[in-house]
Motif scaffolding. Structure first.
Motif, PDB file in Angstrom:
ATOM      1  N   SER A   1       0.194   8.075  -8.724  1.00  0.00           N
ATOM      2  CA  SER A   1      -0.628   8.146  -7.580  1.00  0.00           C
ATOM      3  C   SER A   1      -0.231   9.136  -6.642  1.00  0.00           C
ATOM      4  O   SER A   1      -1.054   9.334  -5.517  1.00  0.00           O
ATOM      5  CB  SER A   1      -1.081   6.780  -7.029  1.00  0.00           C
ATOM      6  N   GLY A   2       1.108   9.499  -6.437  1.00  0.00           N
ATOM      7  CA  GLY A   2       1.453  10.560  -5.493  1.00  0.00           C
ATOM      8  C   GLY A   2       1.729   9.545  -4.140  1.00  0.00           C
ATOM      9  O   GLY A   2       2.039  10.147  -3.157  1.00  0.00           O
ATOM     10  N   LEU A   3       1.699   8.295  -4.020  1.00  0.00           N
ATOM     11  CA  LEU A   3       2.102   7.461  -3.218  1.00  0.00           C
ATOM     12  C   LEU A   3       3.772   7.015  -3.034  1.00  0.00           C
ATOM     13  O   LEU A   3       4.373   6.990  -4.165  1.00  0.00           O
ATOM     14  CB  LEU A   3       1.094   6.213  -2.835  1.00  0.00           C
ATOM     15  N   THR A   4       3.993   6.805  -2.014  1.00  0.00           N
ATOM     16  CA  THR A   4       5.320   6.046  -2.004  1.00  0.00           C
ATOM     17  C   THR A   4       5.773   4.796  -2.617  1.00  0.00           C
ATOM     18  O   THR A   4       4.261   3.631  -2.652  1.00  0.00           O
ATOM     19  CB  THR A   4       6.006   6.045  -0.514  1.00  0.00           C
ATOM     20  N   ALA A   5       6.685   4.128  -2.933  1.00  0.00           N
ATOM     21  CA  ALA A   5       6.647   2.767  -3.708  1.00  0.00           C
ATOM     22  C   ALA A   5       6.407   1.913  -2.348  1.00  0.00           C
ATOM     23  O   ALA A   5       5.718   0.916  -2.666  1.00  0.00           O
ATOM     24  CB  ALA A   5       7.955   2.580  -4.194  1.00  0.00           C
ATOM     25  N   ARG A   6       6.823   2.148  -1.286  1.00  0.00           N
ATOM     26  CA  ARG A   6       6.700   1.356  -0.020  1.00  0.00           C
ATOM     27  C   ARG A   6       5.204   1.033   0.094  1.00  0.00           C
ATOM     28  O   ARG A   6       4.837  -0.034   0.291  1.00  0.00           O
ATOM     29  CB  ARG A   6       7.435   1.598   1.010  1.00  0.00           C
ATOM     30  N   ARG A   7       4.343   2.222   0.104  1.00  0.00           N
ATOM     31  CA  ARG A   7       3.010   2.144   0.403  1.00  0.00           C
ATOM     32  C   ARG A   7       2.451   1.295  -0.899  1.00  0.00           C
ATOM     33  O   ARG A   7       1.422   0.515  -0.368  1.00  0.00           O
ATOM     34  CB  ARG A   7       2.432   3.447   0.471  1.00  0.00           C
ATOM     35  N   VAL A   8       2.598   1.639  -2.280  1.00  0.00           N
ATOM     36  CA  VAL A   8       2.118   0.889  -3.439  1.00  0.00           C
ATOM     37  C   VAL A   8       2.241  -0.544  -3.023  1.00  0.00           C
ATOM     38  O   VAL A   8       1.282  -1.232  -3.465  1.00  0.00           O
ATOM     39  CB  VAL A   8       2.704   1.312  -4.547  1.00  0.00           C
ATOM     40  N   ARG A   9       3.584  -1.025  -2.616  1.00  0.00           N
ATOM     41  CA  ARG A   9       3.852  -2.523  -2.532  1.00  0.00           C
ATOM     42  C   ARG A   9       2.705  -2.908  -1.581  1.00  0.00           C
ATOM     43  O   ARG A   9       2.296  -4.268  -1.827  1.00  0.00           O
ATOM     44  CB  ARG A   9       5.315  -2.644  -2.314  1.00  0.00           C
ATOM     45  N   LYS A  10       2.555  -2.215  -0.415  1.00  0.00           N
ATOM     46  CA  LYS A  10       1.962  -2.873   0.751  1.00  0.00           C
ATOM     47  C   LYS A  10       0.448  -3.177   0.231  1.00  0.00           C
ATOM     48  O   LYS A  10      -0.257  -4.024   0.357  1.00  0.00           O
ATOM     49  CB  LYS A  10       2.084  -1.813   1.994  1.00  0.00           C
ATOM     50  N   LEU A  11      -0.109  -2.066  -0.492  1.00  0.00           N
ATOM     51  CA  LEU A  11      -1.524  -1.915  -0.877  1.00  0.00           C
ATOM     52  C   LEU A  11      -1.764  -3.243  -1.784  1.00  0.00           C
ATOM     53  O   LEU A  11      -2.592  -3.664  -1.873  1.00  0.00           O
ATOM     54  CB  LEU A  11      -1.852  -0.573  -1.577  1.00  0.00           C
ATOM     55  N   LEU A  12      -0.679  -3.289  -2.819  1.00  0.00           N
ATOM     56  CA  LEU A  12      -1.008  -4.278  -3.891  1.00  0.00           C
ATOM     57  C   LEU A  12      -0.723  -5.753  -3.157  1.00  0.00           C
ATOM     58  O   LEU A  12      -1.503  -6.751  -3.392  1.00  0.00           O
ATOM     59  CB  LEU A  12       0.285  -4.062  -4.850  1.00  0.00           C
ATOM     60  N   ASP A  13       0.123  -6.033  -2.184  1.00  0.00           N
ATOM     61  CA  ASP A  13       0.294  -7.124  -1.221  1.00  0.00           C
ATOM     62  C   ASP A  13      -1.070  -7.579  -0.728  1.00  0.00           C
ATOM     63  O   ASP A  13      -1.868  -8.610  -0.933  1.00  0.00           O
ATOM     64  CB  ASP A  13       1.147  -7.008  -0.369  1.00  0.00           C
ATOM     65  N   GLN A  14      -2.005  -6.536  -0.126  1.00  0.00           N
ATOM     66  CA  GLN A  14      -3.280  -6.752   0.489  1.00  0.00           C
ATOM     67  C   GLN A  14      -4.422  -7.119  -0.373  1.00  0.00           C
ATOM     68  O   GLN A  14      -5.000  -7.938  -0.190  1.00  0.00           O
ATOM     69  CB  GLN A  14      -3.704  -5.319   1.128  1.00  0.00           C
ATOM     70  N   LEU A  15      -4.236  -6.653  -1.865  1.00  0.00           N
ATOM     71  CA  LEU A  15      -5.193  -6.896  -2.847  1.00  0.00           C
ATOM     72  C   LEU A  15      -4.947  -8.273  -3.139  1.00  0.00           C
ATOM     73  O   LEU A  15      -5.876  -9.029  -3.592  1.00  0.00           O
ATOM     74  CB  LEU A  15      -4.980  -6.009  -3.917  1.00  0.00           C
ATOM     75  N   GLU A  16      -3.781  -8.643  -3.536  1.00  0.00           N
ATOM     76  CA  GLU A  16      -3.178 -10.075  -4.066  1.00  0.00           C
ATOM     77  C   GLU A  16      -3.589 -11.081  -2.807  1.00  0.00           C
ATOM     78  O   GLU A  16      -4.266 -12.070  -3.451  1.00  0.00           O
ATOM     79  CB  GLU A  16      -2.013 -10.050  -4.582  1.00  0.00           C
ATOM     80  N   GLN A  17      -3.206 -10.869  -1.978  1.00  0.00           N
ATOM     81  CA  GLN A  17      -3.448 -11.975  -0.716  1.00  0.00           C
ATOM     82  C   GLN A  17      -4.913 -11.998  -0.287  1.00  0.00           C
ATOM     83  O   GLN A  17      -5.236 -13.413  -0.016  1.00  0.00           O
ATOM     84  CB  GLN A  17      -2.549 -11.462   0.321  1.00  0.00           C
ATOM     85  N   SER A  18      -5.672 -11.066  -0.593  1.00  0.00           N
ATOM     86  CA  SER A  18      -7.153 -11.339  -0.332  1.00  0.00           C
ATOM     87  C   SER A  18      -7.875 -12.088  -1.326  1.00  0.00           C
ATOM     88  O   SER A  18      -9.039 -12.675  -1.144  1.00  0.00           O
ATOM     89  CB  SER A  18      -7.780 -10.074  -0.158  1.00  0.00           C
ATOM     90  N   GLY A  19      -7.380 -11.923  -2.676  1.00  0.00           N
ATOM     91  CA  GLY A  19      -7.893 -12.808  -3.665  1.00  0.00           C
ATOM     92  C   GLY A  19      -9.025 -11.788  -4.451  1.00  0.00           C
ATOM     93  O   GLY A  19      -9.859 -12.151  -5.074  1.00  0.00           O
ATOM     94  N   ALA A  20      -9.037 -10.439  -3.590  1.00  0.00           N
ATOM     95  CA  ALA A  20      -9.958  -9.628  -4.335  1.00  0.00           C
ATOM     96  C   ALA A  20      -9.932  -9.251  -5.819  1.00  0.00           C
ATOM     97  O   ALA A  20     -10.675  -8.846  -6.538  1.00  0.00           O
ATOM     98  CB  ALA A  20     -10.034  -8.240  -3.237  1.00  0.00           C
ATOM     99  N   VAL A  21      -8.688  -9.150  -6.175  1.00  0.00           N
ATOM    100  CA  VAL A  21      -8.266  -8.819  -7.515  1.00  0.00           C
ATOM    101  C   VAL A  21      -7.300  -9.725  -8.328  1.00  0.00           C
ATOM    102  O   VAL A  21      -6.444 -10.153  -7.365  1.00  0.00           O
ATOM    103  CB  VAL A  21      -7.557  -7.232  -7.335  1.00  0.00           C
TER     104      VAL A  21
END
Length: 252
Positions: A171-191
């Motif tokens: 994706s061209g993103l940093t691992a830290r940014r990817v981890r943060k985005l994944l946490d947002q998706l999982e904690q929201s229940g959206a995905v």
């Protein structure tokens, strides 16, 4: 293959969240990450885990779910007929049970779509009766997906278990940014990231229990809570009717 208690617990963990790491599972069950990895690979090789999926919540796609039982005259080839049921665009999953009975899960967005699914299923050759129940879903708020969320979801759609390092590289993103985005998706229940479990692939025998209750005396919540507590290793999922005091619970 016979599953032991740890195998069954791993299947439940992966069905709940297939992105859980070997290291986290190692901490939970007190065996090495390599041993966890070997067990999961074995479950994949024997077909107990058929694959992995990434699904958006109903709120994200504006959909409702339905559960159905089809009763046939037994004249169909079960494997072919499951494919026929699954050919409809609104059917998510289907499986064959004994005595010509088939179970299915579908989704719909309008009453017209629900009618179309019902009409399709009832007109299939050999079907003598059909029960279709709109079911209660887990209510979560709709999440607004940013371009960065979509960028990582593009890769997770291809491989729901792709590592953070590989997602970052692709994706061209940093691992830290990817981890943060994944946490947002999982904690929201959206995905939801889930293992696709084939319950009858090993020594287990899947069956569905039809449960009813007196709505003047109780609701489904305490019943479901009791089932989950009493049978944590054999209860997989329950589908609660949105219109009747009725629940179908899948055990193995």
């Amino acid at each position: 293959m016979r599953l032991d208690e740890i195998d069954k617990k791993l299947l439940a963990e992966l069905q709940n969240n297939c992105r859980i790491s070997y290291q986290e599972l190692s901490r939970i069950y007190g065996i090495s990450a390599n041993a966890i990895r070997r067990r999961i690979l074995n479950l994949e090789e024997t077909g107990e885990i058929a694959g992995y999926s990434m699904n958006l919540s109903p709120a994200m796609v504006g959909a409702e779910f339905l559960f159905g039982l089809l009763y046939s005259d037994g004249s169909q080839d079960e494997v072919d007929f499951v494919d026929v049921i699954g050919s409809h665009r609104n059917i998510i999953a289907a499986s064959a049970y004994s005595n010509g009975t088939y179970a299915l899960v579908g989704e719909y967005r309008t009453q017209e779509e629900l009618h179309d699914v019902s009409s399709f299923l009832r007109k299939l050759d050999g079907i003598v009766n059909a029960e279709l129940h709109p079911i209660l879903g887990y209510r979560v708020a709709k999440m607004e997906l940013s371009p960065l969320h979509l960028r990582i979801l593009k890769w997770l759609l291809k491989d729901p278990r792709m590592s953070i390092v590989d997602i970052a590289k692709n994706s061209g993103l940093t691992a830290r940014r990817v981890r943060k985005l994944l946490d947002q998706l999982e904690q929201s229940g959206a995905v939801k990231f889930r293992a696709l479990v084939e319950l009858g692939a090993a020594s287990s025998i899947p069956f569905i229990a039809k449960i009813t209750w007196n709505e003047k005396k109780t609701t489904y919540e305490p019943i479901l809570e009791w089932i989950e507590k009493a049978y944590p290793l054999i209860h997989w999922e329950s589908f609660v009717s949105a219109s009747e005091s009725l629940m179908y619970s899948l055990f193995s």
